[in-house]
Design an enzyme around this catalytic site. Structure first.
Site, PDB file in Angstrom:
ATOM      1  N   ARG A  29       1.299  -5.152  -5.803  1.00  0.00           N
ATOM      2  CA  ARG A  29       1.204  -6.413  -5.200  1.00  0.00           C
ATOM      3  C   ARG A  29       1.533  -7.684  -6.206  1.00  0.00           C
ATOM      4  O   ARG A  29       0.811  -7.737  -7.068  1.00  0.00           O
ATOM      5  CB  ARG A  29      -0.050  -6.914  -4.249  1.00  0.00           C
ATOM      6  CG  ARG A  29      -0.163  -5.632  -3.311  1.00  0.00           C
ATOM      7  CD  ARG A  29      -1.299  -6.014  -2.382  1.00  0.00           C
ATOM      8  NE  ARG A  29      -2.071  -5.022  -1.859  1.00  0.00           N
ATOM      9  CZ  ARG A  29      -1.868  -4.097  -0.630  1.00  0.00           C
ATOM     10  NH1 ARG A  29      -0.711  -4.496  -0.011  1.00  0.00           N
ATOM     11  NH2 ARG A  29      -2.625  -3.390  -0.322  1.00  0.00           N
ATOM     12  N   ARG A  45      -5.552  -2.418   8.868  1.00  0.00           N
ATOM     13  CA  ARG A  45      -5.523  -3.922   8.839  1.00  0.00           C
ATOM     14  C   ARG A  45      -5.653  -4.509  10.080  1.00  0.00           C
ATOM     15  O   ARG A  45      -6.735  -4.469  10.504  1.00  0.00           O
ATOM     16  CB  ARG A  45      -4.323  -4.292   8.193  1.00  0.00           C
ATOM     17  CG  ARG A  45      -4.327  -5.714   7.349  1.00  0.00           C
ATOM     18  CD  ARG A  45      -3.264  -5.967   6.721  1.00  0.00           C
ATOM     19  NE  ARG A  45      -2.647  -5.174   5.622  1.00  0.00           N
ATOM     20  CZ  ARG A  45      -2.626  -5.291   4.199  1.00  0.00           C
ATOM     21  NH1 ARG A  45      -3.591  -6.270   3.982  1.00  0.00           N
ATOM     22  NH2 ARG A  45      -2.212  -4.453   3.678  1.00  0.00           N
ATOM     23  N   ASP A  64       4.633  -4.765   5.882  1.00  0.00           N
ATOM     24  CA  ASP A  64       4.868  -6.491   6.529  1.00  0.00           C
ATOM     25  C   ASP A  64       5.335  -7.220   5.324  1.00  0.00           C
ATOM     26  O   ASP A  64       6.105  -7.781   5.333  1.00  0.00           O
ATOM     27  CB  ASP A  64       3.629  -6.591   6.985  1.00  0.00           C
ATOM     28  CG  ASP A  64       3.790  -7.821   8.117  1.00  0.00           C
ATOM     29  OD1 ASP A  64       4.764  -7.666   8.708  1.00  0.00           O
ATOM     30  OD2 ASP A  64       3.081  -8.670   8.049  1.00  0.00           O
ATOM     31  N   ASP A  98      -0.391   1.778   8.533  1.00  0.00           N
ATOM     32  CA  ASP A  98      -0.832   1.094   9.656  1.00  0.00           C
ATOM     33  C   ASP A  98       0.025   1.228  11.003  1.00  0.00           C
ATOM     34  O   ASP A  98      -0.297   0.729  12.126  1.00  0.00           O
ATOM     35  CB  ASP A  98      -0.900  -0.440   9.414  1.00  0.00           C
ATOM     36  CG  ASP A  98      -1.687  -0.501   8.010  1.00  0.00           C
ATOM     37  OD1 ASP A  98      -2.637   0.465   7.757  1.00  0.00           O
ATOM     38  OD2 ASP A  98      -1.610  -1.651   7.361  1.00  0.00           O
ATOM     39  N   ASP A 154       2.279  -1.031  11.784  1.00  0.00           N
ATOM     40  CA  ASP A 154       2.251  -2.266  12.593  1.00  0.00           C
ATOM     41  C   ASP A 154       3.722  -2.910  12.442  1.00  0.00           C
ATOM     42  O   ASP A 154       3.699  -4.221  12.578  1.00  0.00           O
ATOM     43  CB  ASP A 154       1.243  -3.226  11.866  1.00  0.00           C
ATOM     44  CG  ASP A 154       1.318  -3.332  10.406  1.00  0.00           C
ATOM     45  OD1 ASP A 154       2.181  -2.589   9.797  1.00  0.00           O
ATOM     46  OD2 ASP A 154       0.566  -4.108   9.899  1.00  0.00           O
ATOM     47  N   GLY A 181       0.698  -1.318  -0.013  1.00  0.00           N
ATOM     48  CA  GLY A 181       0.029  -0.189  -0.004  1.00  0.00           C
ATOM     49  C   GLY A 181       0.984   1.198  -0.016  1.00  0.00           C
ATOM     50  O   GLY A 181       1.900   1.286   0.732  1.00  0.00           O
ATOM     51  N   THR A 212       4.240   2.267   5.695  1.00  0.00           N
ATOM     52  CA  THR A 212       2.813   1.848   5.749  1.00  0.00           C
ATOM     53  C   THR A 212       1.950   2.839   6.678  1.00  0.00           C
ATOM     54  O   THR A 212       2.572   3.115   7.793  1.00  0.00           O
ATOM     55  CB  THR A 212       3.028   0.378   6.383  1.00  0.00           C
ATOM     56  OG1 THR A 212       1.339   0.075   6.675  1.00  0.00           O
ATOM     57  CG2 THR A 212       3.667   0.112   7.842  1.00  0.00           C
TER      58      THR A 212
HETATM   59  O1  F6P Z   1      -1.542  -1.677   4.691  1.00  0.00           O
HETATM   60  C1  F6P Z   1      -2.060  -0.429   4.247  1.00  0.00           C
HETATM   61  C2  F6P Z   1      -3.665  -0.775   4.097  1.00  0.00           C
HETATM   62  O2  F6P Z   1      -4.168   0.523   3.653  1.00  0.00           O
HETATM   63  C3  F6P Z   1      -4.480  -1.230   5.082  1.00  0.00           C
HETATM   64  O3  F6P Z   1      -4.618  -0.410   6.459  1.00  0.00           O
HETATM   65  C4  F6P Z   1      -5.577  -1.631   4.726  1.00  0.00           C
HETATM   66  O4  F6P Z   1      -6.282  -2.702   5.049  1.00  0.00           O
HETATM   67  C5  F6P Z   1      -5.225  -2.068   3.143  1.00  0.00           C
HETATM   68  O5  F6P Z   1      -3.925  -1.438   3.003  1.00  0.00           O
HETATM   69  C6  F6P Z   1      -5.974  -1.862   2.056  1.00  0.00           C
HETATM   70  O6  F6P Z   1      -5.426  -2.363   1.003  1.00  0.00           O
HETATM   71  P1  F6P Z   1      -5.941  -1.982  -0.503  1.00  0.00           P
HETATM   72  O7  F6P Z   1      -5.542  -0.656  -0.949  1.00  0.00           O
HETATM   73  O8  F6P Z   1      -5.051  -2.846  -1.657  1.00  0.00           O
HETATM   74  O9  F6P Z   1      -7.393  -2.349  -0.695  1.00  0.00           O
END
Ligand code: F6P
Length: 326
Positions: free
Chosen positions: A75, A175, A106, A131, A133, A14, A129
């Site tokens: 990804r 997340r 992560d 998050d 985390d 992300g 990130t």
């Molecule tokens: O890891 C960052 C994040 O924004 C999380 O908080 C969230 O769950 C996820 O990515 C969402 O991912 P995507 O943009 O692929 O929907």
């Protein structure tokens, strides 16, 4: 130990505000120290599809203030297979890259760890990130900006919450981590936070209703961390409709607006410090570590630790939130 002459830099997972400031810092610190730099587009995907470009200092001009990532991010399914990583490795060697700097969360550091183990590639990670985390660093690039965005949004939602005397559930990202929800709640003066870390310990909705709602106020805002463990904001709104039908309940899901925008000063400074430190780490012979910050000092955390351990949430913060929401 093989001398490092050329680094490749990529952003993965992300996007997070401050990633561009990190790309700028890594690029310039590398050039300052006599290294060549190659920008790899779309994360590990660009290694696989060979989207690699020479980076000069001008490539990173005028980006410190921009959200997102100029290198794009993705990804990559192929990189998750041994065959895909072989293609990526061959491309990396062809491009003359001796070490990789990976900016991501992560999943991105997990990819780096596997790649390093399989091919002996030198990898240095930067925690990027929203998050927050990643274990071993007090904060991550993007977290402060996202927190500020949440705070500004909740400030606005409060106007409606108080005018209509409503109970709002505001879903925030994270997340499986509650950092954004808990600190976002403290920063915006929300009444409670429902976070994954406590999901198996007690019924957080019941706790909130019993301890706070409608004692002294006619409106309330509860931040809910999006997570399968909490069930998300809609889940709690449904529960309130069924279990406490006297309350006028609404839901706001903040979604991806939390990932956008110009990085705060804190995120720009963090990204700049960690970017410079990642090149210092390489020069010192560090391998396969994440560069983080603890008590305002730069630290090196082995990938194995940063990825495997769950970063604990400070339980005192829950006490702060509770005391201040009476
Ligand atoms: O890891 C960052 C994040 O924004 C999380 O908080 C969230 O769950 C996820 O990515 C969402 O991912 P995507 O943009 O692929 O929907």
């Amino acid at each position: 130990m093989e001398e490092i002459k050329c680094i490749g830099i990529l952003t993965s997972g992300g996007d997070a505000p401050g990633m561009n400031a990190a790309i700028r810092a890594v690029t310039r610190a590398a050039i300052f120290n006599g290294l060549k730099v190659k920008g790899i587009y779309r994360g590990y995907k660009g290694l696989y599809t060979n989207e690699i470009e020479d980076f000069k200092t001008e490539n990173v001009s005028n980006i410190i203030q921009r959200g997102g990532t100029i290198l794009k991010t993705a990804r990559c399914k192929e990189f998750m297979t041994p065959e895909g990583r072989k293609v990526a490795y061959d491309n990396m060697v062809k491009a003359g890259i001796d070490a990789l700097i990976i900016i991501g969360g992560d999943g991105s550091l997990t990819g780096a760890r596997i790649f390093a183990q399989e091919y002996g590639v030198t990898c240095i990670g930067l925690p990027g990130t929203i998050d927050n985390d990643l274990y071993g660093t007090d904060t991550t690039i993007g977290y402060d900006t996202a927190l500020n965005t949440i705070m500004e949004c909740v400030d606005k939602i409060r106007d409606t919450a108080t005018s209509h005397e409503r109970l709002f559930f505001v879903e925030v990202m994270g997340r499986d981590a509650g950092f954004l929800a808990l600190n976002g709640a403290i920063a915006s003066g929300a009444e409670a936070a429902i976070i994954p870390e406590f999901s198996t310990e007690f019924d957080q909705l019941e706790d909130f209703i019993k301890n706070g709602f409608r004692k002294s106020k006619n409106s309330s805002i509860v931040l809910v961390a999006e997570s399968e463990l909490t069930g998300g904001a809609m889940h709690y709104a449904e529960r309130v409709k069924n279990e406490y039908p006297q309350y006028d309940v609404r839901v706001t899901i903040l979604g991806h607006l939390q990932r956008g925008g110009s990085p705060t000063a804190n995120d720009r400074i963090l990204a700049s410090r960690l970017g410079v430190a990642s090149i210092e780490a390489l020069m010192e012979g560090q391998r396969n570590v994440m560069v983080g910050v603890q008590n305002d000092k730069v630290v090196y955390v082995p990938f194995s630790k940063a990825i495997k351990n769950d970063k604990p949430i400070d339980r005192d913060l829950v006490g702060v939130l509770r005391e201040l929401s009476i």
